[in-house]
Write an enzyme that holds these catalytic residues in place. Structure first.
Site, PDB file in Angstrom:
ATOM      1  N   ASP A 136       0.814  -1.226   0.000  1.00 24.30           N
ATOM      2  CA  ASP A 136       0.000   0.000   0.000  1.00 24.30           C
ATOM      3  C   ASP A 136       0.844   1.271   0.000  1.00 24.30           C
ATOM      4  OD1 ASP A 136      -1.989  -1.935   0.480  1.00 24.30           O
ATOM      5  OD2 ASP A 136      -1.890  -1.625   2.644  1.00 24.30           O
ATOM      6  N   GLU A 159     -11.338  -0.513  -3.655  1.00 25.74           N
ATOM      7  CA  GLU A 159     -10.635   0.153  -2.554  1.00 25.74           C
ATOM      8  C   GLU A 159      -9.407   0.858  -3.099  1.00 25.74           C
ATOM      9  OE1 GLU A 159      -9.789  -3.235  -0.102  1.00 25.74           O
ATOM     10  OE2 GLU A 159      -7.972  -3.773  -1.199  1.00 25.74           O
TER      11      GLU A 159
END
Length: 619
Positions: A165, A339
């Site tokens: 991420d 997401e």
């Protein structure tokens, strides 16, 4: 960095040779994401040429002073041999200098003075270059040329360890990467950061934020999003992974915000509670990105469970603002969104990026949509631009963006899972070049495989047998052994340099290799090797080297110890071709159908063999 922002003009697609040189940039504000081209240094502004020239003048004056002090005893001699000082000597007499007759003493004085003059000039040049080069603002082309890569040339992953991420910023001349510590959920209690001036060599900053600094974060923290404003550094993060209905039951979690005085922290909780701790428009409060637009307004994009929201941030960066209609959260969910929201702006166009698929699965990927307004709508998914490549990696997603200041050079930074890994948390951080087409759309991103070892590391290489280390940007063996990449190429072009340490050594390249274990007892695959005796061989291993067979062999006098040789292998279907130094004329051509795909690597028979400039690509 300021990856997010960008009022850069000029579209340059994948075929452009130098995309950064034609772009122009407009500037609004300083050191705020969305308000200046990605990470423009603080001393640069709309009138950036003024401080650049001033910096250059200061450098030259400083160098002149240093030189005068160093050579004070010979300044007069230097001036006598300078263009002005010897003006009467220049011309026909100088061009016929060999005819000039000097006494021994005069000749000695002349030679000494001339030698010191040249030495003084050389030292002066070294000082000027040494002082100016770090000031990339003084020489605009330096950073552009240095950071114009096709991928992470020193190898993906760019940092060692399990991380995911990644989001990015540009602070005070350094590129920063803020990733999740990709461990078991209960172990994700801290965040590290990494900084670099060249996107090659990365410095690790440990524990910039921990759950001890956030009292309400009783469980994991992940997906940090950095930004700077008003002299402070902010880090937005997800914590506790709250689910729908839990906030109503008193469960605390969601998106938090921490603040620090330096990019590397330490960061502390800014408000003592979540910034966004409830579901709005069915969006789980996770996976945030923060963006400051050209007008100075800050926004936060976020959302899990296939819903994406946008909200305004107030000037304090730690509270949510309201829109003109009095609401605070607007849903802008594009088609296919899951997401990992990410926003950038280029040429007045807003690009909303996100991840699709399951984060633990191989189908995790990156898509995007475009709009002329930051509020959208973003109804159409333009394309999926990054997805797994069975030859390189799987589970590629949750991206950030790196933008090189004052250029149209962009990189997509993301996490991916190595092919041989099955644990969902075993993710690594990588980046590859992101090109824009002439119409402003983004070209599909290719995960390239290269390693020039310029970072002094061999991250991503698995070692078998003898130990390996990086010496002078070359992967060097400490004995007989093998080092392999976690790849699975079939048709390929494989390039590398190979240096043999002595007349008895052999070294070469593996391709389409499987069953690679210590001792290589069960290894299957092909091996192209050279020896200092002049031999070039293409071998086939079936269940280890003891049963190797020769597919082709040739002797040449051009291979010598201590010299780097460029080896290229092309494999297309059953045709296997080996080149050495001469890339036009193959040394060996063979046909074999035994192995279709496999890993790529290097092998040495003795200590001191060196490999460099590795590149593996699809044919």
């Amino acid at each position: 960095m300021h990856p997010k922002l960008a009022t850069v003009s000029g579209d340059h697609g994948p075929g452009s040779s130098s995309p950064g040189m034609k772009s122009t940039t407009s500037l609004v504000g300083e050191n705020e994401k969305g308000t200046r081209p990605l990470g423009r240094p603080r001393w640069q502004g709309t009138m950036a040429f003024i401080p650049r020239n001033r910096s250059l003048g200061i450098c030259v004056a400083l160098c002149a002073s240093l030189m005068a002090a160093t050579y004070s005893s010979r300044v007069a001699d230097f001036l006598s041999f300078s263009p002005g000082g010897c003006w009467d000597f220049v011309g026909e007499a100088f061009s016929n200098i060999t005819s000039i007759s000097l006494t021994n003493s005069a000749a000695s004085t002349f030679a000494l003075g001339l030698t010191e003059a040249f030495e003084m000039a050389r030292s002066f040049l070294h000082l000027v270059v040494g002082l100016i080069l770090p000031m990339t603002g003084a020489i605009p082309f330096v950073r552009r040329a240095a950071l114009d890569y096709t991928t992470a040339e020193a190898g993906n992953p760019i940092i060692d360890g399990w991380y995911a991420d990644p989001d990015t910023e540009f602070y005070d001349g350094k590129y920063w990467v803020f990733p999740t510590s990709s461990l078991k959920y209960e172990e994700q209690t801290f965040l590290d950061a990494f900084s670099s001036i060249d996107l090659v060599n990365w410095e690790k900053h440990e524990n910039i934020l921990t759950t001890k600094d956030v009292k309400w974060a009783r469980e994991a923290v992940w997906a940090p999003a950095p930004i700077s404003r008003n002299g402070k550094y902010y880090l937005y993060f997800g914590a506790n992974d709250i689910q729908e209905g839990e906030p109503e039951d008193g469960v605390i979690g969601g998106i938090g915000v921490a603040v620090a005085d330096k990019p590397e922290g330490p960061y502390v909780d800014a408000i003592g509670k979540p910034l966004i701790g409830e579901y709005h428009n069915d969006a789980q409060p996770i996976d945030q990105d923060v963006f400051i637009d050209d007008d100075g307004q800050a926004y936060i994009f976020y959302g899990g469970h296939s819903h994406c929201n946008i909200a305004k941030l107030n000037d304090d960066m730690i509270s949510i603002g309201t829109f003109d209609d009095g609401t605070s959260y607007k849903e802008i969910t594009p088609e296919g969104y899951v997401e990992g929201s990410q926003m950038i702006k280029r040429n007045g166009v807003y690009y909303l990026m996100w991840s699709e698929g399951g984060w633990t699965g191989p189908d995790y990927s990156v898509s995007y949509a475009m709009s002329d307004s930051i509020m959208g709508p973003f109804p159409k998914r333009e394309a999926r631009i990054l997805e797994q490549d069975p030859a390189v990696a799987k589970g590629s997603g949750h991206n950030g963006v790196i933008h090189i200041p004052n250029t149209d050079i962009w990189y997509l930074i993301y996490h991916r899972r190595p092919l041989s890994e099955s644990d969902g948390n075993h993710r690594v951080v990588a980046y590859d070049r992101m090109y824009f087409n002439d119409d402003g759309t983004i070209a599909p991103i290719k995960m390239l495989v290269k390693d020039n070892f310029a970072d002094g590391q061999a991250v991503g290489w698995k070692q078998y047998g003898g130990k390996w280390s990086v010496v002078n940007e070359r992967l060097e063996s400490a004995g007989a052994g093998v080092a392999m990449l976690d790849t699975n190429f079939g048709d390929l072009v494989y390039d590398a340099t190979v240096l043999l340490p002595d007349s008895k050594a052999e070294a070469g390249l593996f391709f389409r290799a499987t069953n690679v274990t210590a001792g290589l007892a069960k290894l299957n695959g092909y091996h192209a090797k050279i020896s200092s005796s002049g031999g070039v061989s293409l071998e086939k291993f079936v269940s280890g080297p003891r049963t190797a067979s020769i597919l082709g062999r040739r002797n040449t006098t051009t291979i010598t110890a201590g010299k780097e040789h460029h080896i290229r292998i092309t494999a297309v279907a059953s045709k296997l071709t080996v080149f050495v130094d001469d890339m036009e004329t193959p040394v060996i051509i063979a046909n074999d159908t035994s192995f279709k795909t496999g890993a790529d690597g290097v092998r040495a028979s003795a200590a001191g063999a060196r490999f460099g400039s590795v590149s593996v690509a699809k044919a």
